[in-house]
Design an enzyme around this catalytic site. Structure first.
Site, PDB file in Angstrom:
ATOM      1  N   LYS A  49       0.824  -1.211   0.000  1.00 55.48           N
ATOM      2  CA  LYS A  49       0.000   0.000   0.000  1.00 55.48           C
ATOM      3  C   LYS A  49       0.855   1.257   0.000  1.00 55.48           C
ATOM      4  CE  LYS A  49      -4.282  -1.809   1.893  1.00 55.48           C
ATOM      5  NZ  LYS A  49      -5.308  -1.722   2.957  1.00 55.48           N
ATOM      6  N   LYS A  52      -7.951 -10.750  -5.763  1.00 57.22           N
ATOM      7  CA  LYS A  52      -9.074 -11.079  -4.886  1.00 57.22           C
ATOM      8  C   LYS A  52     -10.302 -10.251  -5.244  1.00 57.22           C
ATOM      9  CE  LYS A  52      -9.225 -11.300  -0.340  1.00 57.22           C
ATOM     10  NZ  LYS A  52      -8.920 -11.334   1.114  1.00 57.22           N
ATOM     11  N   LYS A  55     -13.886  -4.579  -3.201  1.00 57.27           N
ATOM     12  CA  LYS A  55     -14.657  -3.395  -3.514  1.00 57.27           C
ATOM     13  C   LYS A  55     -13.867  -2.445  -4.403  1.00 57.27           C
ATOM     14  CE  LYS A  55     -17.379   0.280  -1.831  1.00 57.27           C
ATOM     15  NZ  LYS A  55     -17.599   1.303  -0.837  1.00 57.27           N
TER      16      LYS A  55
END
Ligand code: TRP
Length: 331
Positions: free
Chosen positions: A108, A193, A196
């Site tokens: 990230k 994966k 959202k």
């Protein structure tokens, strides 16, 4: 048992099959705590006007999916102050080096540059450790991607106990074996994966999707070139698309993806059965969701009672840890 989920708003099929369904199944195995981790959401940029509804929506979905306030404790992380308080004690237990090795942080931080990454993103796993250790959890159901954070939690518990005397239960990761919903991938990008934040909204099935939408998303799911009569094979490396479809259907039916593959030769019938299975899985949850949304007061009162129970347990552990490190407890 303790587990947590991010307040992403609408639940998707990956959340349901990989986590929430198992929470529902296990909720009466001893005392269980399930938490919407709204403080974790602050580790990355987001709109404050969206966080509150997204948090409440997620809690509502958890109830709709079958968490029963009489069978478990469902609460919001930010409503139990011991989570941030214990985080400090654990930040003084963790080292810079071990946090820097967390792959989720590395990934990230690399995306937007480490220089501007929030300090909270760096210490995210310590807050997660506090979540778990406050409840003396011995079982922590998590997806494969959280394995490293759980290993860190175990290490922090062991180190704290060694330094200050026995204080925390050292938890175990409860990671489901393959084929039990812990590898639900994006329908358009089957190497990522289901999530959202997917680039293509077509790759994620939401529990709120109507039957026509679900059918369309399944029908358009990427498969691999159809290589003849044994095109339907379970092989996540060479056939990620079709393997994901098999994984999802197997997970809904409680079977092994290899066995499901034996029922099909072509993609069409597999997709048709998959769409039908997903629709019948989500329909009752959608109905329950609509019921809960008509009574927002009921959701708030579940969360209020949950926070009260969680607080009772958490403050005892926090006092034990504060005492162990030598703080003067309020008299
Ligand atoms: N980090 C977890 C995730 O992204 C969510 C989480 C926060 C969690 N605290 C937790 C999971 C404690 C299990 C236990 O999925």
């Amino acid at each position: 048992m303790f587990s947590g989920i991010q307040p992403t708003g609408d639940l998707h099929l990956g959340n349901l099959l990989g986590a929430v369904r198992w929470w529902v199944e296990d909720q009466r195995q001893g005392e269980t705590f399930y938490c919407v981790v709204d403080l974790h959401a602050l580790t990355e940029p987001g709109d404050p006007a969206e966080l509150r509804p997204a948090t409440l929506t997620m809690a509502t979905w958890l109830l709709a999916a079958g968490l029963d306030p009489d069978g478990c404790t469902l609460f919001l992380q930010s409503q139990v102050p011991a989570h941030t308080q214990l985080t400090w004690l654990l930040e003084c237990t963790a080292s810079m080096g071990e946090l820097r090795r967390m792959t989720q942080f590395k990934d990230k931080a690399a995306r937007h540059g480490e220089e501007s990454a929030r300090v909270g993103l760096f210490t995210y796993p310590v807050l997660m450790a506090a979540d778990i250790l406050l409840y003396d959890a011995d079982q922590v159901p998590v997806g494969d991607d959280q394995r490293q954070h759980l290993e860190l939690t175990r290490e922090l518990a062991r180190r704290f106990n060694a330094r200050y005397g026995p204080t925390f239960v050292v938890p175990e990761a409860a990671i489901r074996p393959p084929g039990r919903g812990n590898r639900i991938m994006d329908l358009q990008e089957p190497n990522d994966k289901m999530s959202k934040s997917s680039v293509s909204p077509q790759g994620t099935i939401y529990l709120l999707d109507d039957p026509v939408t679900i059918e369309r998303k399944v029908k358009r799911a990427v498969t691999d070139p159809d290589d003849g009569p044994d095109a339907v094979r379970y092989d996540p490396v060479t056939k990620p698309g079709v393997s994901n479809l098999l994984e999802i259907l197997a997970s809904v039916q409680g079977r092994r993806p290899q066995d499901v593959a034996g029922d099909y030769t072509r993609y069409g019938p597999l997709k048709a059965d998959l769409a039908a299975a997903v629709i019948s899985l989500v329909e009752p949850i959608q109905a329950a969701y609509l019921k809960w949304t008509q009574d927002p007061g009921a959701v708030s009162s579940v969360l209020r009672a949950g926070a009260e129970r969680a607080d009772q347990v958490a403050r005892v552990t926090l006092a034990r840890a504060s005492d162990a490190v030598g703080l003067v407890l309020p008299s």
